[in-house]
Every structure is written in structure tokens, then in C-alpha cells.
Design an enzyme around this catalytic site. Structure first.
Site, PDB file in Angstrom:
ATOM      1  N   HIS A 183      -6.125 -70.206  38.822  1.00 24.12           N
ATOM      2  CA  HIS A 183      -6.899 -71.361  39.321  1.00 24.12           C
ATOM      3  C   HIS A 183      -6.183 -72.678  39.022  1.00 24.12           C
ATOM      4  CE1 HIS A 183     -10.620 -72.623  41.388  1.00 24.12           C
ATOM      5  NE2 HIS A 183     -10.231 -73.786  40.904  1.00 24.12           N
ATOM      6  N   HIS A 187     -10.275 -63.447  48.050  1.00 23.83           N
ATOM      7  CA  HIS A 187     -11.579 -63.697  47.426  1.00 23.83           C
ATOM      8  C   HIS A 187     -12.618 -63.800  48.541  1.00 23.83           C
ATOM      9  CE1 HIS A 187     -13.844 -65.778  43.928  1.00 23.83           C
ATOM     10  NE2 HIS A 187     -14.707 -65.297  44.792  1.00 23.83           N
ATOM     11  N   GLU A 195     -10.956 -60.456  44.494  1.00 24.17           N
ATOM     12  CA  GLU A 195     -11.763 -61.213  43.546  1.00 24.17           C
ATOM     13  C   GLU A 195     -13.130 -61.504  44.140  1.00 24.17           C
ATOM     14  OE1 GLU A 195      -9.643 -64.737  42.322  1.00 24.17           O
ATOM     15  OE2 GLU A 195      -8.364 -63.513  41.046  1.00 24.17           O
TER      16      GLU A 195
HETATM   17  C1  DXP Z   1     -11.159 -67.102  41.004  1.00 22.28           C
HETATM   18  C2  DXP Z   1     -10.349 -68.264  41.442  1.00 22.28           C
HETATM   19  O1  DXP Z   1     -10.211 -69.238  40.773  1.00 22.28           O
HETATM   20  C3  DXP Z   1      -9.716 -68.177  42.729  1.00 22.28           C
HETATM   21  O2  DXP Z   1      -9.246 -66.902  42.829  1.00 22.28           O
HETATM   22  C4  DXP Z   1     -10.634 -68.327  43.882  1.00 22.28           C
HETATM   23  O3  DXP Z   1     -10.293 -67.336  44.805  1.00 22.28           O
HETATM   24  C5  DXP Z   1     -10.455 -69.612  44.607  1.00 22.28           C
HETATM   25  O4  DXP Z   1     -11.388 -69.541  45.660  1.00 22.28           O
HETATM   26  P1  DXP Z   1     -11.257 -70.541  46.904  1.00 22.28           P
HETATM   27  O5  DXP Z   1      -9.940 -70.223  47.579  1.00 22.28           O
HETATM   28  O6  DXP Z   1     -12.473 -70.228  47.711  1.00 22.28           O
HETATM   29  O7  DXP Z   1     -11.256 -71.940  46.312  1.00 22.28           O
HETATM   30  N1  LIG Z   2      -7.542 -66.249  40.589  1.00 24.76           N
HETATM   31  C1  LIG Z   2      -6.964 -67.499  41.001  1.00 24.76           C
HETATM   32  C2  LIG Z   2      -6.497 -67.387  42.407  1.00 24.76           C
HETATM   33  O1  LIG Z   2      -6.481 -66.304  42.985  1.00 24.76           O
HETATM   34  C3  LIG Z   2      -6.017 -68.585  43.127  1.00 24.76           C
HETATM   35  O2  LIG Z   2      -6.584 -69.757  42.642  1.00 24.76           O
HETATM   36  P1  LIG Z   2      -5.981 -71.109  43.268  1.00 24.76           P
HETATM   37  O3  LIG Z   2      -4.495 -71.079  43.035  1.00 24.76           O
HETATM   38  O4  LIG Z   2      -6.305 -71.085  44.737  1.00 24.76           O
HETATM   39  O5  LIG Z   2      -6.665 -72.228  42.515  1.00 24.76           O
END
Ligand code: DXP
Ligand SMILES: NCC(=O)COP(=O)(O)O
Length: 237
Positions: free
Chosen positions: A190, A43, A70
Site C-alpha cells: 500500500h 483486489h 486480496e
Molecule cells: C490492500 C491494499 O492496500 C491494496 O491491495 C488494495 O488493493 C488497493 O485497492 P485499490 O486499488 O482499490 O485502491
Molecule cells: N496490497 C497492496 C497492493 O496490492 C497495492 O497497493 P497500492 O500499491 O495500489 O497502494
């Protein structure tokens, strides 16, 4: 079968904390795939607080499972994804300064925008997914955008589950049933963890992919990366 996509943002967080290249995110991505992960998620945020745009370029040739990028589809993100051409792009409506992703799309208010950006990625053979809350009208709105998949935003479930409220999965089950009837693929992510993943997966029909990062990395500090990846895979069987 539900695929495990390991989000490696937090590896980049640790790497950036000392300004060097340890731990190396590409090596970590290669290792989690070797341990059995069926995808790698990143992300890259606008401030590049963890994953940098260059990481996406470096990972492209090394991710031989599913590569999921993402992010909020700002111009620089769209250009990066079109350049790298991952397996999947997941569109997330988070603000530039958000501490983490904290909401799904309003697929009704943002329909026209989402239709256009989704079509652009699909025209470049990139599968699309959009981050949504488990709200039925938002799932219906997602269908109208033309997206291939949705990603159910699971923070609310994870929090309530940790408090013992298992009924919190019900909106997600209903959303998945609707998505299946509309021909939408279902991803989720998440705050999923070893504690909640099996219960969640068992209540979501046709769940195609979970992307997990924060908890997986934290759990790996105590139990080891290979062991934790195997534990997730076992729970997802
Ligand atoms: C979309 C989502 O919930 C996660 O994929 C996100 O990548 C978390 O981002 P951080 O690792 O910056 O918290
Ligand atoms: N899309 C959710 C993700 O890639 C990871 O979320 P998290 O496990 O770091 O909360």
C-alpha cells in the site's frame, strides 16, 4: 529474495472508464510477468469498481507466476477465491464503500472468524496472508489465527517517508523481527513506490513479497511499464 507482485486494479479502472476492454487486464498481466514481475495481485471489491469477479476467472489460466487475490472475506469473495484457487489470498478488513484499503485487521477481536476462514482456504491449498498494521500485539494475534503470512500495511510508512521521516520504518522493522520469530511469512503493500521501496526493503528482514499497484501504474505513465518493472526489480535485489 523479495518478490514483486504487480497489482493491476488501476488497469481495470482505466478499462471500465470507457465501458470497453481497453486496456485488457489479462494482456497487461501477461506483459508484466514477461517484464519480470514475480506475481500479479488483484483486489475485486464488492462494487467491482475496477477488478471484476470475471477478471479473476479470466486471469487464472494466464498468471503463471504467483496469483494473489486480496479482499474482505465476505461470502461472495470467499466463494470466488475457492473457485479460482489462486496461489495466495490476502484478507483485508476494508469496508464495502472504502475508497481504498485503510486499516489492518484487529487480529485479537476477529480471531475466531479469521481462524475459520483461514483454515477453509488452507484446506483448499491456498496460501493465506492477512493485512495488518505494524503493531506488535496484532502480529502476535496474527500468529494465533494460523495464517501463513501477514501483509504489513505500509501507507503510514509511505506518507511519513515522503515527509522525510525515515524513522517511520521502525515499527515495521520491529513487527518483521517479531513475525520472523513466530514463523510468520512477511508481505507488505500500500503506497509503496520507486522512491521508498529500497529503503523499506532494506529495513525489513525476510520480506517475501511486496504488492504494488497505484504508484507503479502512475510511474509507468511517464517511464513505461517494462522500464518501471525493471526499476522495481533492481531496487528489490
Ligand atoms: C490492500 C491494499 O492496500 C491494496 O491491495 C488494495 O488493493 C488497493 O485497492 P485499490 O486499488 O482499490 O485502491
Ligand atoms: N496490497 C497492496 C497492493 O496490492 C497495492 O497497493 P497500492 O500499491 O495500489 O497502494
Amino acid at each position: 529474495m523479495t518478490k514483486l507482485s504487480v497489482n493491476i486494479n488501476k488497469i481495470a479502472t482505466l478499462r471500465n472508464s470507457r465501458g470497453g476492454d481497453v486496456p485488457n487486464v489479462v494482456e497487461f498481466a501477461k506483459d508484466v510477468q514477461r517484464f519480470g514481475a514475480e506475481g500479479v495481485t488483484i483486489h475485486p471489491r464488492p462494487d467491482e469498481r475496477h477488478i471484476r469477479y470475471q477478471d479473476a476467472r479470466d486471469l487464472k489460466s494466464e498468471v503463471y507466476t504467483e496469483f494473489n487475490i486480496e479482499g474482505n472475506p465476505i461470502e461472495s469473495f470467499v466463494n470466488l477465491v475457492l473457485e479460482v484457487k489462486p496461489t495466495q489470498v490476502t484478507l483485508v478488513p476494508d469496508a464495502v464503500d472504502a475508497i481504498t484499503s485503510n486499516a489492518g485487521w484487529d487480529t485479537i477481536k476477529n480471531k475466531d472468524f479469521l481462524v475459520d476462514v483461514i483454515k477453509e482456504f488452507q484446506n483448499n491449498d491456498i496460501r493465506t496472508s492477512i493485512f495488518v498494521d505494524p503493531v506488535l500485539e496484532q502480529i502476535e494475534g496474527a500468529k494465533e489465527t494460523g495464517t501463513d503470512r501477514i501483509e504489513l500495511y505500509t501507507e503510514a510508512f509511505a506518507h511519513q517517508y515522503s515527509l522525510g521521516n525515515k524513522d517511520a520504518v521502525k515499527p515495521y522493522t520491529k513487527s518483521a523481527e517479531l513475525a520472523n520469530s513466530l514463523g510468520l511469512g512477511i508481505n507488505a503493500g500500500h503506497d509503496l513506490s520507486l522512491d521508498n521501496i529500497k529503503y523499506f526493503k532494506d529495513n525489513i528482514p525476510e520480506l517475501l513479497e511486496v504488492s504494488i499497484g497505484h504508484a507503479l501504474v502512475a510511474e509507468s505513465l511517464y517511464m513505461g511499464v517494462e522500464n518501471v518493472v525493471q526499476m522495481y526489480l533492481h531496487r528489490l535485489k
